[in-house]
Design a protein around this motif. Structure first.
Motif, PDB file in Angstrom:
ATOM      1  N   TYR A 146      11.306  -4.961 -18.688  1.00  0.00           N
ATOM      2  CA  TYR A 146      12.194  -3.993 -19.477  1.00  0.00           C
ATOM      3  C   TYR A 146      12.771  -4.859 -20.559  1.00  0.00           C
ATOM      4  N   LYS A 147      13.261  -5.940 -20.469  1.00  0.00           N
ATOM      5  CA  LYS A 147      13.775  -6.838 -21.358  1.00  0.00           C
ATOM      6  C   LYS A 147      12.662  -7.265 -22.442  1.00  0.00           C
TER       7      LYS A 147
ATOM      8  N   ASP B  44      20.227  -5.852 -16.865  1.00  0.00           N
ATOM      9  CA  ASP B  44      19.586  -5.356 -17.836  1.00  0.00           C
ATOM     10  C   ASP B  44      20.067  -5.154 -19.084  1.00  0.00           C
TER      11      ASP B  44
ATOM     12  N   HIS C  39      15.640   4.669 -17.420  1.00  0.00           N
ATOM     13  CA  HIS C  39      15.529   3.836 -18.544  1.00  0.00           C
ATOM     14  C   HIS C  39      15.119   4.540 -19.759  1.00  0.00           C
TER      15      HIS C  39
ATOM     16  N   THR D 214      14.436  -6.951 -14.006  1.00  0.00           N
ATOM     17  CA  THR D 214      14.364  -6.300 -15.184  1.00  0.00           C
ATOM     18  C   THR D 214      13.597  -7.107 -16.383  1.00  0.00           C
TER      19      THR D 214
ATOM     20  N   LYS E 201      20.176  -2.859 -10.968  1.00  0.00           N
ATOM     21  CA  LYS E 201      19.477  -3.489 -12.204  1.00  0.00           C
ATOM     22  C   LYS E 201      20.539  -3.589 -13.148  1.00  0.00           C
TER      23      LYS E 201
END
Length: 436
Positions: free
Chosen positions: A171-172, A20, A205, A168, A16
Motif C-alpha cells: 500500500y505504502k 498505513d 483503501h 501495509t 492496518k
C-alpha cells in the motif's frame, strides 16, 4: 476436496491502522549487509566477485543455478568481505555474502534499459530474467517464468490486495510511486500479450483505488481496470483473487485458466528496470504488531539485519514475558528463532506479537476448518491422517494442495494448530517423494 463448500474466506481484523498512515522510515545499516545466497533447495550459486572487491549498488554479485535461475545484485556499495552462514527465514542457516558499506553509496546501472514497446516477447522475457526480479508477495517465484508461455493467457491480474493483517508495505509503496506502478503494469500487460488487466485492491483503501484510477485516466490507458474487492482473508491469495475477479478455477497453476497474477510491487520493479536499468536494492517492509513500541513501514537495503532495524525504530515493548517474531504476517508467516535474519528480496513484513497462544482443546467436529478452507480441503481429516501416520490418506485428502494460509487455525473454536498439522502432512509426503 469437500463436497459441501463453505464461504472459503473470513473477515479478519486488519490492524492496518498501526502503520498505513505513518511516514516510511528510510534506514541504513551501521556497518554491513548480508545478502542471502539461498535460492531454494538443491540450488547452486556462482559467485561473480572476489573477496576484497569493491562493489556498487547494482553490481551483479552472483548467478543462481536452480531450475529457474536468477542473478543477485548488490544493494549497497562497499567491500565484499566473503561469505558467512547466518540464520535465515527458511528456518535453516544459509550462506550470506557480507558487504561492508562505504561512505559514498554510489550506484551503477545494473543493465541496459529496454525499449519495451518495440521489443519482441522473447527479448522482453530475457530482459526480465536478467533483472533478477522475483515475486514480491512473499513466495519469491522468478517473475520471468510466468511469462515464458502466454499463448493461452487472456487476463493479467495485479495483486494489490495485501490481505494479511498488519501488512501495509505494498500500500505504502504504490501510494508513493503511482506513476511507476501503472507504468510497470503497462509493461507486464505487453509481456503477457493480453487486452485485459485487473488490479485488485481492497475496498477499505479508497485512497489507493482513486489514486491508481486517476493515474490510468491521466495516461489515457485502455484495458486496465481497478477492481475493489471485499475485505476478507485470504483475498490476496491467487486462487481466491482469481475466483473473485474472473470466476475461474484451476488445479495447479493460474495459467491453466488463462490468468497470470503478479504482485503490485513487482510492477514497480519492472518499470524501474525497463526505464532506468535499475536492479532491486531496497525493500519496503512493514514492521508491526503489538510487540513493537513504534510499528512502522521501513525502506531498507536488502540484507539489512532485522535486529538492527528493530533497534533503529525504537525496539520492542518491555515487561512482557515472551514475544514471537514472525517473518511475514501472522497468518502465513513463519515464527523465527532468531532476530539475526535479514531482509530478503521477497520479504514484505516482520510481525512481532505477544506470545499468548491459548491451550488447545479436543476437536468439536464443527467443520469450520473445512468450510473456510479456500482450497476446499478437509484439514481435520488430514490431521487425523497425520496422527495415524497414514501417508496414503494424507495424499488422498490433498494435503499438498494446502497453501498454508492459516485460516483453519484462525477459525478453530478449540484453538487447535490445524495448519501446523497439515504442514506435517506435507513434510511427510515430500520426504516420501524424495526417497523414491
Amino acid at each position: 476436496m469437500s463436497l459441501l463448500l463453505g464461504p472459503m474466506c473470513q473477515h479478519i481484523p486488519g490492524k492496518k491502522g498501526l502503520t498505513d498512515h505513518s511516514d516510511v522510515k528510510r534506514l541504513m545499516p551501521a556497518k554491513e549487509v548480508y545478502i542471502p545466497l539461498f535460492a531454494g533447495n538443491n540450488s547452486e550459486v556462482e559467485l561473480l566477485v572476489n573477496e576484497g572487491d569493491h562493489v556498487y549498488i547494482g553490481t551483479r554479485l552472483a548467478n543462481t543455478k536452480s531450475a529457474f535461475p536468477v542473478p543477485l545484485y548488490s544493494s549497497v556499495s562497499g567491500i565484499y568481505k566473503g561469505t558467512v552462514k547466518r540464520p535465515h527465514n527458511s528456518l535453516k542457516p544459509q550462506l550470506h555474502m557480507v558487504i561492508e558499506l562505504d561512505e559514498d553509496q554510489e550506484a551503477v546501472q545494473a543493465f541496459e534499459p529496454i525499449d519495451w514497446e518495440n521489443a519482441s516477447h522473447e527479448d522482453l522475457v530475457e530482459f526480465v530474467k536478467n533483472t533478477g526480479i522475483i515475486g514480491q508477495g512473499g513466495a519469491g517465484f522468478p517473475t520471468y517464468v510466468k511469462y515464458q508461455k502466454v499463448e493461452n493467457i487472456d487476463t493479467l491480474i495485479i495483486n494489490a490486495v495485501e490481505c494479511e493483517p498488519y501488512i501495509t508495505a505494498d500500500y505504502k509503496c504504490v501510494m508513493d510511486y503511482p506513476e511507476q506502478f501503472v507504468h510497470g503494469v503497462r509493461i507486464l500487460k505487453k509481456l503477457a500479450q493480453v487486452d485485459r488487466v485487473l488490479i485488485g485492491v481492497k475496498k477499505t483503501h479508497p485512497d489507493l483505488i482513486n489514486l491508481v484510477r486517476d493515474e490510468i485516466k491521466r495516461e489515457n490507458l485502455v484495458g486496465i481496470e481497478v477492481v475493489a474487492v471485499p475485505d476478507v482473508y485470504p483475498m490476496g491469495g491467487e486462487r481466491t483473487l482469481i475466483r473473485q475477479l474472473v470466476k475461474r478455477e484451476y488445479k495447479r497453476l493460474p495459467g491453466e485458466c488463462g490468468v497470470i497474477v503478479n504482485n503490485a510491487n513487482t510492477a514497480i520493479l519492472v518499470a524501474r528496470a525497463a526505464e532506468m536499468g535499475q536492479a532491486q536494492a531496497k525493500k519496503y517492509v512493514t514492521f508491526s504488531g503489538e510487540g513493537l513500541k513504534y510499528p512502522t513501514n521501513v525502506l531498507v537495503p536488502i540484507g539489512m539485519s532485522v535486529a538492527e532495524i528493530i533497534e533503529q525504530i525504537g525496539g520492542t515493548i518491555e515487561d512482557v514475558q515472551s514475544l514471537k517474531l514472525i517473518s511475514g504476517g501472522p497468518m502465513m508467516g513463519r515464527t523465527m528463532v532468531s532476530d539475526q535474519i535479514v531482509i530478503d528480496r521477497a520479504m514484505n513484513a516482520i510481525t512481532i506479537l505477544k506470545d499468548e497462544e491459548e491451550p488447545a482443546m479436543t476437536c468439536l467436529r464443527c467443520g469450520r476448518c473445512t468450510s473456510h478452507c479456500p482450497m476446499g480441503l478437509q484439514p481435520v481429516r488430514i490431521a487425523n491422517a497425520v496422527k495415524m501416520n497414514d501417508a496414503a490418506e494424507m495424499e488422498k485428502r490433498g494435503a499438498m494442495n494446502c497453501i498454508e494460509c492459516g485460516l483453519c487455525t484462525y477459525v478453530c473454536p478449540s484453538h487447535i494448530q490445524v495448519t501446523e498439522n497439515v504442514r506435517k502432512a506435507k513434510r511427510t509426503l515430500m520426504m516420501k517423494a524424495n526417497k523414491k
